[in-house]
Structures are given as structure tokens and as C-alpha cells.
Design an enzyme around this catalytic site. Structure first.
Site: not given
Length: 308
Positions: A135, A165
Site C-alpha cells: 500500500y 495499491k
């Protein structure tokens, strides 16, 4: 498995007293499915993970897994400033969700790719059968590292590395990351305000908080882009940006946007400090302002007939 289309970064539903209200997740799940959302990113920034205990985060994970649907991919953010807590969360999620994700520790910040690979490797190994996503959100984690280099170094170290992400406005790094190992990795774009900018550079999957509220709008942008109607697509993107600006101006986007879910039919309850919780009267004023901005027909829809 490559995750595609819109993935909603979901809120942590709460009762009025601030305790978790996981009973709400059944309706929340159906709401997202009704609006063609393809996945859920739980326990992330939108989900107030930093304000939840490890036990509460497990409750969120369990509740979504108990309401699992073939129509929604479940991604659980298990990152933590304490590596041991992160590994515990990863082990807990291992048989409950479809993928896990972690952001970098955000107090004692990481400053090298090697440390980031080491951190991710230890956590990914706790759920070895699940796809693992890093992330990347440097504005909050402080780990402003090159993702192209991270993928190249991590590929041989993390067998279940599936992608990133990518919540950053560095579109050059995004493009380079997509090309690593002949496009092997799934790079999910995570910057809602730049949704339209991600289309010509090959984004096929997106994770964001405003997909909770405005899923029809984003699918219209994608459709217009594919038809070559760029001016119309850009006009809709501007409305999405205006949505964020209006809510942010009422006390901060995170808390105010969570409360706005109530206007759409899914009451996610109050926000935890430091986020803002507004009254119904406040939301009446906000709704009028959003309608004036031309957003009336672009909100995600609540279908009562599909909720048990």
C-alpha cells in the site's frame, strides 16, 4: 487473480457511542454490489485503522468474511507500526479474505527499499497463500520510495507479491511499475481525483474512498473516455473533485464523507477523533450544495428491495 474495476476503501461502521457496528456490513456489502463495486479494501485509511485496536480490526475482517460474496473481492490492510501486530493481523486474515495489503510504518519511517522489502516479506509470509499488495501512500506513511525499484527487488523475495495499491500522484512511477516483469504485477490506482488521468496510462483497477459515494460517476467517466468524449469525461471528473472539496470544507473529508454515507442509505455512524461527525441538519445543507454542483444523479444508489 488480477483485481479490476472499482474497489471501495470502506468505512468502519460504528454505533452512536463509537463502538463497532459490524451488523451493518451485510447491508453495506449489498449496497456496494448494487453499485457494481468489484472489491472492498478494509481496515485502511478510510476505515480509520489507525484509530482501531488490533481486536477491532479483527472484528472488521471477520464481519466482511462472514458476508463474503463472489461479487466482492476482499482485501484486508494488515499494516501496523508494530511489525508483530501486523504479522498477527496477517495470520488472522489468512483464511478469511482474498488478499492482504500493508503500508509502511509511519512513525519510525522507512528510508530504503531494502527495509521496505524486509518489512513486507515478513508480513506476506504470514499469509503465504494470499496475494500480497504493498500500500503505497507516501503522503501519510512518509515512505516516498520508488515503486518500480521496489517491485524489481521484492519480486524474488516475496513469492506472493501481487502488486501495489498506488496512492500517489507520481504517474511516471506508476507507468514504470506496470511494466515490471512484462506487466506481471497488478497496480491498483488509488488517487480518486486523478481517475481520468489514470485511464490513458493503462489503469484497469482503482481503490478509493469516493467509489463508495460516486460509483456511477466514475463508470461514466470510463465509458466516455473509451468513446473518446474527453471533454465530457473531464467535466465529470471535475464534479468528483468538487464533491471532495465541498465535504472537506465542512470539517475534513474523512469524517464528513463517512457521515455522508447515511444520506445514501448506509448509516456508518460517527467518526473517531480527530475526524469530524456532523448532524443531520448539516448534511441537509451539504446535500443541497452538492445538488447545486450537479451531482444529484451521480451518487451511488441504495436499493431497499435487495437488502434483507
Amino acid at each position: 487473480m488480477k483485481i479490476k474495476n472499482l474497489v471501495a476503501a470502506v468505512y468502519a461502521p460504528m454505533h452512536k457511542d463509537g463502538s463497532l457496528n459490524t451488523d451493518k456490513i451485510k447491508d453495506y456489502s449489498q449496497f456496494l454490489i448494487n453499485n457494481k463495486i468489484s472489491g472492498v479494501f478494509m481496515n485502511g485509511s478510510t476505515g480509520d485503522f489507525a484509530s482501531l485496536s488490533t481486536a477491532e480490526r479483527k472484528q472488521i475482517t471477520l464481519a466482511w468474511s462472514q458476508n463474503k460474496s463472489e461479487d466482492l473481492c476482499l482485501i484486508d490492510h494488515v499494516g501496523h507500526t508494530n511489525l508483530r501486530e501486523a504479522k498477527e493481523l496477517a495470520k488472522y486474515a489468512a483464511d478469511k479474505v482474498d488478499a492482504i495489503s500493508v503500508l509502511a510504518p509511519f512513525y519510525f519511517r522507512l528510508n530504503t527499499i531494502e527495509k521496505l522489502v524486509q518489512y513486507c516479506k515478513e508480513i506476506a509470509a504470514c499469509a503465504p497463500n494470499l496475494p500480497f499488495y504493498y500500500y503505497h501512500i507516501p503522503v501519510l506513511s512518509g515512505a516516498n520510495l520508488n515503486m518500480n525499484e521496489f517491485l524489481i527487488k521484492a519480486e524474488s523475495e516475496i513469492p506472493n507479491l501481487a502488486g501495489i495499491k498506488f496512492t500517489n500522484n507520481n504517474l511516471i512511477d506508476f507507468q514504470h511499475s506496470k511494466k515490471v516483469s512484462n506487466g506481471k504485477f497488478n497496480i491498483l490506482f488509488g488517487y480518486d481525483e486523478l481517475f481520468i488521468n489514470s485511464l490513458p496510462i493503462g489503469a484497469t483497477g482503482w481503490v478509493g474512498s469516493t467509489y463508495n459515494h460516486l460509483a456511477p460517476l466514475y463508470y461514466k467517466i470510463k465509458d466516455l473516455f473509451e468513446k473518446g468524449q474527453m471533454a465530457e469525461a473531464a467535466a465529470l471528473q471535475n464534479k468528483a473533485i468538487r464533491f471532495v472539496e465541498i465535504l472537506d470544507g465542512k470539517g475534513g473529508f474523512n469524517g464528513v464523507a463517512k457521515g455522508f454515507m447515511r444520506v445514501l442509505g448506509i448509516d456508518c455512524g460517527p467518526s473517531r477523533f480527530p475526524h469530524t461527525t456532523l448532524t443531520d441538519a448539516d448534511y441537509k445543507v451539504i446535500k443541497e450544495e452538492l445538488d447545486t454542483a450537479g451531482l444529484t444523479d451521480l451518487f451511488s444508489k441504495f436499493d431497499e428491495s435487495l437488502v434483507n
